[in-house]
Design a protein around this motif. Sequence first.
Motif, mmCIF file in Angstrom:
data_model
loop_
_atom_site.group_PDB
_atom_site.id
_atom_site.type_symbol
_atom_site.label_atom_id
_atom_site.label_comp_id
_atom_site.label_asym_id
_atom_site.label_seq_id
_atom_site.Cartn_x
_atom_site.Cartn_y
_atom_site.Cartn_z
ATOM 1 N N ARG A 13 -3.244 18.134 1.578
ATOM 2 C CA ARG A 13 -3.994 19.397 1.480
ATOM 3 C C ARG A 13 -3.252 20.516 2.194
ATOM 4 O O ARG A 13 -2.666 20.309 3.253
ATOM 5 N N TRP A 27 -2.261 12.658 -1.737
ATOM 6 C CA TRP A 27 -2.744 14.030 -1.811
ATOM 7 C C TRP A 27 -2.555 14.676 -0.444
ATOM 8 O O TRP A 27 -3.089 14.187 0.547
ATOM 9 N N TYR A 31 -11.141 13.151 -5.756
ATOM 10 C CA TYR A 31 -9.790 13.070 -6.301
ATOM 11 C C TYR A 31 -9.908 12.932 -7.808
ATOM 12 O O TYR A 31 -10.631 12.068 -8.301
ATOM 13 N N TYR A 70 -3.686 21.377 -3.092
ATOM 14 C CA TYR A 70 -3.076 20.074 -2.804
ATOM 15 C C TYR A 70 -1.722 19.943 -3.477
ATOM 16 O O TYR A 70 -1.511 20.431 -4.577
ATOM 17 N N ASN A 112 -10.016 26.305 -0.785
ATOM 18 C CA ASN A 112 -10.163 25.132 0.076
ATOM 19 C C ASN A 112 -9.621 23.858 -0.558
ATOM 20 O O ASN A 112 -9.650 22.809 0.070
ATOM 21 N N GLU A 113 -9.194 23.939 -1.788
ATOM 22 C CA GLU A 113 -8.704 22.756 -2.487
ATOM 23 C C GLU A 113 -7.329 23.026 -3.099
ATOM 24 O O GLU A 113 -7.150 23.086 -4.307
#
Length: 198
Positions: A86, A84, A139, A68, A65-66
């Motif tokens: 995603r 950023w 972040y 970037y 889910n992360e």
Amino acid sequence: MKKKRRKWIWLGITVVLLLLFGLSQFYAYIMKDQWNERSEAKELAQARAGLTEVTKAQKSVWNENEIYWVLTGKNEAGTELMVWVRYTLEGKPAGGDNGLYAEELSKGTSEEKMRGIITAQLPDITIERLLPGVYNGEYAWQLFYKKTGASIITSTVSRMAAPSVRGTVCRTVKLSAQRQNKNGGTDYLFLRFFYPSC
């Protein structure tokens, strides 16, 4: 005799050139998706965050889910930004409300400043890689470093303080301690510093 030798030399050169060509094509095939993602992230950052010049593009993956792409550059006014973007597991931009986040670099901690903070707080390490990313929706800066004499790799999360008191560690969370030392006493360690503030 000379003709035979010359024939083998040309054949050898041809084989080497074919191997080099094949390796370059294989590399391009392997990297194609990565290059496409980076180009797409760049276009999104330009269209939605006003980034006009990209000086650095880095991919950060913490979990499914992360994922970037973090782009550093300038907008039309010359202001330095970090953006950023995603991505999903399928390599597509996630979209939605938190699909893209942009912040002026002056409101956070630049890579250069972060390196200075890390050097001051952890003088006995060697920085291997410093990567901006996202951890649990925050972040962050991700630090890979080497430290001699340790027997395992440790993962730690540290959140950096607000700009007025930068350099103070606000919170540290142990994540894991996993791999055994494989490099004759030198381990690769992992740390996260939060961006931009507590």
